[in-house]
Design a protein around this motif. Structure first.
Motif, PDB file in Angstrom:
ATOM      1  N   ALA A  45       0.834  -1.206   0.000  1.00  0.00           N
ATOM      2  CA  ALA A  45       0.000   0.000   0.000  1.00  0.00           C
ATOM      3  C   ALA A  45       0.869   1.256   0.000  1.00  0.00           C
ATOM      4  O   ALA A  45       0.490   2.274  -0.563  1.00  0.00           O
ATOM      5  N   ASN A  46       2.028   1.169   0.607  1.00  0.00           N
ATOM      6  CA  ASN A  46       2.907   2.335   0.664  1.00  0.00           C
ATOM      7  C   ASN A  46       3.848   2.404  -0.540  1.00  0.00           C
ATOM      8  O   ASN A  46       4.763   3.213  -0.565  1.00  0.00           O
ATOM      9  N   GLY A  47       3.611   1.566  -1.531  1.00  0.00           N
ATOM     10  CA  GLY A  47       4.485   1.515  -2.703  1.00  0.00           C
ATOM     11  C   GLY A  47       4.221   2.592  -3.732  1.00  0.00           C
ATOM     12  O   GLY A  47       4.995   2.768  -4.669  1.00  0.00           O
ATOM     13  N   ASN A  48       3.137   3.332  -3.577  1.00  0.00           N
ATOM     14  CA  ASN A  48       2.813   4.446  -4.476  1.00  0.00           C
ATOM     15  C   ASN A  48       2.846   4.073  -5.947  1.00  0.00           C
ATOM     16  O   ASN A  48       3.216   4.878  -6.785  1.00  0.00           O
ATOM     17  N   GLY A  49       2.497   2.845  -6.275  1.00  0.00           N
ATOM     18  CA  GLY A  49       2.486   2.429  -7.672  1.00  0.00           C
ATOM     19  C   GLY A  49       3.868   2.252  -8.268  1.00  0.00           C
ATOM     20  O   GLY A  49       4.016   2.153  -9.482  1.00  0.00           O
ATOM     21  N   ILE A  63       9.161  -8.210 -12.662  1.00  0.00           N
ATOM     22  CA  ILE A  63       8.605  -7.229 -11.740  1.00  0.00           C
ATOM     23  C   ILE A  63       9.475  -5.975 -11.815  1.00  0.00           C
ATOM     24  O   ILE A  63      10.698  -6.060 -11.642  1.00  0.00           O
ATOM     25  N   ALA A  64       8.866  -4.837 -12.063  1.00  0.00           N
ATOM     26  CA  ALA A  64       9.605  -3.576 -12.154  1.00  0.00           C
ATOM     27  C   ALA A  64       9.457  -2.795 -10.860  1.00  0.00           C
ATOM     28  O   ALA A  64       8.409  -2.807 -10.215  1.00  0.00           O
ATOM     29  N   ALA A  65      10.540  -2.111 -10.497  1.00  0.00           N
ATOM     30  CA  ALA A  65      10.554  -1.250  -9.325  1.00  0.00           C
ATOM     31  C   ALA A  65      11.212   0.067  -9.711  1.00  0.00           C
ATOM     32  O   ALA A  65      12.181   0.087 -10.465  1.00  0.00           O
ATOM     33  N   ALA A  66      10.682   1.154  -9.193  1.00  0.00           N
ATOM     34  CA  ALA A  66      11.136   2.484  -9.583  1.00  0.00           C
ATOM     35  C   ALA A  66      12.470   2.875  -8.975  1.00  0.00           C
ATOM     36  O   ALA A  66      13.105   3.802  -9.443  1.00  0.00           O
ATOM     37  N   SER A  67      12.909   2.177  -7.942  1.00  0.00           N
ATOM     38  CA  SER A  67      14.156   2.533  -7.261  1.00  0.00           C
ATOM     39  C   SER A  67      14.754   1.287  -6.615  1.00  0.00           C
ATOM     40  O   SER A  67      14.066   0.269  -6.468  1.00  0.00           O
ATOM     41  N   PRO A 102      13.947   3.174 -13.310  1.00  0.00           N
ATOM     42  CA  PRO A 102      13.715   4.525 -12.787  1.00  0.00           C
ATOM     43  C   PRO A 102      12.540   5.197 -13.496  1.00  0.00           C
ATOM     44  O   PRO A 102      12.402   5.133 -14.714  1.00  0.00           O
ATOM     45  N   GLY A 103      11.678   5.786 -12.706  1.00  0.00           N
ATOM     46  CA  GLY A 103      10.508   6.453 -13.266  1.00  0.00           C
ATOM     47  C   GLY A 103       9.301   5.546 -13.436  1.00  0.00           C
ATOM     48  O   GLY A 103       8.221   6.013 -13.776  1.00  0.00           O
ATOM     49  N   PHE A 104       9.466   4.242 -13.195  1.00  0.00           N
ATOM     50  CA  PHE A 104       8.332   3.318 -13.329  1.00  0.00           C
ATOM     51  C   PHE A 104       7.243   3.728 -12.353  1.00  0.00           C
ATOM     52  O   PHE A 104       7.497   4.027 -11.199  1.00  0.00           O
ATOM     53  N   ARG A 105       6.019   3.730 -12.832  1.00  0.00           N
ATOM     54  CA  ARG A 105       4.884   4.040 -11.963  1.00  0.00           C
ATOM     55  C   ARG A 105       3.606   3.522 -12.594  1.00  0.00           C
ATOM     56  O   ARG A 105       3.276   3.851 -13.712  1.00  0.00           O
ATOM     57  N   LEU A 106       2.907   2.691 -11.836  1.00  0.00           N
ATOM     58  CA  LEU A 106       1.557   2.280 -12.213  1.00  0.00           C
ATOM     59  C   LEU A 106       0.602   3.272 -11.584  1.00  0.00           C
ATOM     60  O   LEU A 106       0.793   3.691 -10.457  1.00  0.00           O
ATOM     61  N   ASP A 107      -0.416   3.642 -12.309  1.00  0.00           N
ATOM     62  CA  ASP A 107      -1.408   4.543 -11.765  1.00  0.00           C
ATOM     63  C   ASP A 107      -2.326   3.736 -10.857  1.00  0.00           C
ATOM     64  O   ASP A 107      -3.116   2.920 -11.345  1.00  0.00           O
TER      65      ASP A 107
END
Length: 112
Positions: A45-49, A63-67, A102-107
């Motif tokens: 829940a705290n992953g902010n997409g 699996i992608a992660a932004a950082s 970097p920059g990955f984000r699911l809405d």
């Protein structure tokens, strides 16, 4: 360029329903987005997409992660994500891999 020579825009759903590489790519993308929606309860829940399924590569769930910090969270969740993805994906999934994008984000508000 005259109006008659301009390429006509096509709807994505019309392309996806046709044959060809672009159509296959659109269908794959829709499948990955649907898989992300089905796994939404597993993502933190705290992953902010910033953690999500990037793609399926053969039998591997990517699996992608932004950082790097989110990648650590994703590695901790990889087994659970793989188990849940197996329930929804039509092909065989035998392993999971985490990548830093970097920059990955699911809405998180995205709904189909």
């Amino acid at each position: 360029m005259s109006r008659a020579k301009q390429p006509r825009a096509r709807r994505a759903d019309a392309i996806a329903g046709s044959d060809g590489q672009l159509a296959a790519l659109l269908r794959q993308t829709r499948a990955w987005l649907a898989l992300n929606q089905r796994l939404a309860d597993v993502f933190p829940a705290n992953g902010n997409g910033e953690i999500g399924i990037a793609r399926v590569d053969g039998d591997c769930l990517v699996i992608a992660a932004a950082s790097p910090a989110r990648a650590t969270q994703a590695r901790n969740l990889a087994g659970r994500l793989l188990a849940e993805a197996r329930r929804h994906w039509p092909g065989e999934l035998t392993r999971a891999r985490v990548i830093v994008a970097p920059g990955f984000r699911l809405d998180p508000e995205q709904k189909d």
